[in-house]
Design a protein around this motif. Structure first.
Motif, mmCIF file in Angstrom:
data_model
loop_
_atom_site.group_PDB
_atom_site.id
_atom_site.type_symbol
_atom_site.label_atom_id
_atom_site.label_comp_id
_atom_site.label_asym_id
_atom_site.label_seq_id
_atom_site.Cartn_x
_atom_site.Cartn_y
_atom_site.Cartn_z
ATOM 1 N N GLY A 52 0.783 -1.228 0.000
ATOM 2 C CA GLY A 52 0.000 0.000 0.000
ATOM 3 C C GLY A 52 0.814 1.276 0.000
ATOM 4 N N TRP A 53 2.145 1.154 0.122
ATOM 5 C CA TRP A 53 3.017 2.330 0.164
ATOM 6 C C TRP A 53 3.641 2.576 -1.207
ATOM 7 C CZ3 TRP A 53 2.477 5.015 4.491
ATOM 8 C CH2 TRP A 53 2.095 4.341 5.651
ATOM 9 N N VAL A 54 3.683 3.825 -1.622
ATOM 10 C CA VAL A 54 4.286 4.197 -2.901
ATOM 11 C C VAL A 54 5.806 4.097 -2.792
ATOM 12 C CG1 VAL A 54 4.567 6.054 -4.586
ATOM 13 C CG2 VAL A 54 2.355 5.717 -3.457
ATOM 14 N N THR A 55 6.461 3.569 -3.843
ATOM 15 C CA THR A 55 7.923 3.447 -3.826
ATOM 16 C C THR A 55 8.533 4.235 -4.993
ATOM 17 O OG1 THR A 55 7.943 1.367 -5.116
ATOM 18 C CG2 THR A 55 7.753 1.185 -2.716
ATOM 19 N N ASP A 56 8.868 3.557 -6.090
ATOM 20 C CA ASP A 56 9.563 4.155 -7.228
ATOM 21 C C ASP A 56 8.892 3.740 -8.535
ATOM 22 O OD1 ASP A 56 11.565 5.159 -5.508
ATOM 23 O OD2 ASP A 56 12.781 3.344 -5.713
ATOM 24 N N THR A 57 9.336 4.337 -9.641
ATOM 25 C CA THR A 57 8.989 3.802 -10.955
ATOM 26 C C THR A 57 9.999 2.707 -11.296
ATOM 27 O OG1 THR A 57 10.388 5.234 -12.339
ATOM 28 C CG2 THR A 57 8.257 6.129 -11.624
ATOM 29 N N SER A 58 9.955 2.219 -12.519
ATOM 30 C CA SER A 58 10.878 1.147 -12.903
ATOM 31 C C SER A 58 12.310 1.638 -13.054
ATOM 32 C CB SER A 58 10.425 0.501 -14.220
ATOM 33 O OG SER A 58 10.656 1.373 -15.315
ATOM 34 N N PHE A 59 12.502 2.973 -13.148
ATOM 35 C CA PHE A 59 13.865 3.467 -13.377
ATOM 36 C C PHE A 59 14.181 4.775 -12.654
ATOM 37 C CE2 PHE A 59 11.424 5.887 -16.316
ATOM 38 C CZ PHE A 59 12.174 6.962 -16.773
ATOM 39 N N THR A 60 13.265 5.243 -11.807
ATOM 40 C CA THR A 60 13.517 6.495 -11.092
ATOM 41 C C THR A 60 12.930 6.448 -9.687
ATOM 42 O OG1 THR A 60 11.433 7.624 -11.662
ATOM 43 C CG2 THR A 60 13.244 7.787 -13.268
ATOM 44 N N ASN A 61 13.449 7.334 -8.838
ATOM 45 C CA ASN A 61 12.732 7.715 -7.632
ATOM 46 C C ASN A 61 11.650 8.715 -8.036
ATOM 47 O OD1 ASN A 61 15.907 7.717 -6.066
ATOM 48 N ND2 ASN A 61 14.298 6.249 -5.572
ATOM 49 N N VAL A 62 10.757 9.024 -7.102
ATOM 50 C CA VAL A 62 9.667 9.950 -7.424
ATOM 51 C C VAL A 62 9.579 11.050 -6.371
ATOM 52 C CG1 VAL A 62 8.317 8.274 -8.733
ATOM 53 C CG2 VAL A 62 7.965 8.466 -6.260
ATOM 54 N N VAL A 63 9.110 12.213 -6.818
ATOM 55 C CA VAL A 63 8.894 13.369 -5.943
ATOM 56 C C VAL A 63 7.510 13.924 -6.258
ATOM 57 C CG1 VAL A 63 9.654 15.684 -5.309
ATOM 58 C CG2 VAL A 63 11.358 13.926 -5.851
ATOM 59 N N PHE A 64 6.644 13.972 -5.257
ATOM 60 C CA PHE A 64 5.294 14.494 -5.443
ATOM 61 C C PHE A 64 5.263 15.983 -5.107
ATOM 62 C CE2 PHE A 64 4.519 9.993 -5.044
ATOM 63 C CZ PHE A 64 3.443 9.758 -5.887
ATOM 64 N N GLU A 65 4.544 16.740 -5.938
ATOM 65 C CA GLU A 65 4.390 18.183 -5.714
ATOM 66 C C GLU A 65 2.944 18.488 -5.347
ATOM 67 O OE1 GLU A 65 5.664 22.337 -7.882
ATOM 68 O OE2 GLU A 65 4.872 20.729 -9.141
ATOM 69 N N ASP A 66 2.754 19.239 -4.253
ATOM 70 C CA ASP A 66 1.394 19.600 -3.866
ATOM 71 C C ASP A 66 0.990 20.930 -4.501
ATOM 72 O OD1 ASP A 66 2.534 21.631 -2.321
ATOM 73 O OD2 ASP A 66 2.327 20.545 -0.428
ATOM 74 N N VAL A 67 -0.189 21.408 -4.182
ATOM 75 C CA VAL A 67 -0.743 22.579 -4.872
ATOM 76 C C VAL A 67 -0.009 23.866 -4.526
ATOM 77 C CG1 VAL A 67 -3.037 21.589 -5.163
ATOM 78 C CG2 VAL A 67 -2.489 22.830 -3.054
ATOM 79 N N VAL A 68 0.751 23.881 -3.432
ATOM 80 C CA VAL A 68 1.496 25.093 -3.071
ATOM 81 C C VAL A 68 2.983 24.952 -3.379
ATOM 82 C CG1 VAL A 68 -0.154 25.809 -1.317
ATOM 83 C CG2 VAL A 68 1.748 24.311 -0.670
ATOM 84 N N GLY A 69 3.350 23.899 -4.117
ATOM 85 C CA GLY A 69 4.736 23.739 -4.541
ATOM 86 C C GLY A 69 5.617 22.933 -3.611
ATOM 87 N N GLY A 70 5.050 22.386 -2.527
ATOM 88 C CA GLY A 70 5.834 21.533 -1.640
ATOM 89 C C GLY A 70 6.223 20.237 -2.333
#
Length: 244
Positions: free
Chosen positions: A165-183
């Motif tokens: 249930g926890w988000v990890t990576d894509t097949s070739f990258t790490n990931v960074v989520f951006e919220d509506v205020v740029g965090g």
């Protein structure tokens, strides 16, 4: 003379003479042979690992971080020090302009160093896939697990791997989520401790936090980062294009 251990895994046959001081190292190695298979074992019978290093206009980028990770890997797997003379790496003249990928393949010594021009993939959609059995804490040359997961992506460009249930990576990258205020937030449940991800954490550009699948809707997009791709490259996917 130490104990003689004869191992057969697939077509690979090994005879190991292990004294007391090295028996634990070889036991770990044999376990990985038996559980991982032989897909990423080189002609020397050693499990292979890789560092992918960005070269921009003839200059290595973040080279020290790659060296540290490679040395940690060899210490963890073999209990040895990696034989890698980083200062003697030479970039071919024809690879001294533009964006180039340097690939260093090693076991407990460096076996191959290659260079090739790099073109970034355009990723516009991701498929959520179950990766509960994926273990990629060390950057192995064996990517068979990712190939199998990519077979589930359907019409999407890549996969976003989920464990318990926890988000990890894509097949070739790490990931960074951006919220509506740029965090900017990266999952603390990553598969691989990426060098780019860590450098962004070190300078405070992103924060690590737990992100579950149901949290994805709280963000506006996900940016992909790895050694070759930075935040500034804007390789991103709107969260509405993350498919279940």
């Amino acid at each position: 003379m130490g104990d003689i251990i004869f191992v057969v895994v697939g077509e690979l046959q090994l005879i190991v003479i292990a004294g007391r001081s090295t028996r634990r190292c070889w036991q770990r190695y044999i376990y990985r042979l038996e559980t991982r298979g032989v897909n990423n074992f080189n002609r020397f019978g050693m499990e292979s690992f890789v560092e992918t290093i960005k070269v921009l206009d003839g200059q290595f980028c973040n080279l020290e971080a790659h060296e540290r990770r490679a040395r940690r890997t060899v210490e963890a797997i073999w209990g040895k020090s990696l034989a890698w003379e980083v200062g003697k790496m030479i970039i071919p003249v024809e690879m001294c302009s533009g964006l180039v990928k340097c690939r260093v393949v090693y076991d407990w010594v460096v076996r191959e160093v290659s260079f090739q021009p790099y073109a970034m993939r355009q990723i516009k959609s991701l498929r959520l896939v179950d990766g509960d059995k994926v273990d990629y804490r060390y950057k192995s040359t064996d990517r068979s697990m990712f190939i199998r997961l990519m077979e589930q992506r359907g019409e999407c460009d890549d996969v976003l791997i989920v464990r318990d249930g926890w988000v990890t990576d894509t097949s070739f990258t790490n990931v960074v989520f951006e919220d509506v205020v740029g965090g900017l937030y990266t999952p603390d449940t990553y598969l691989l401790e990426g060098t780019r991800r860590q450098s962004l954490l070190d300078v405070g550009k992103i924060q690590a936090c737990p992100i579950r699948v149901e949290d994805i809707g709280h963000f506006q997009r996900v940016l992909l980062v790895n050694a070759m791709i930075g935040l500034e490259d804007e390789i991103s996917v709107p969260v509405v294009n993350i498919m279940k």
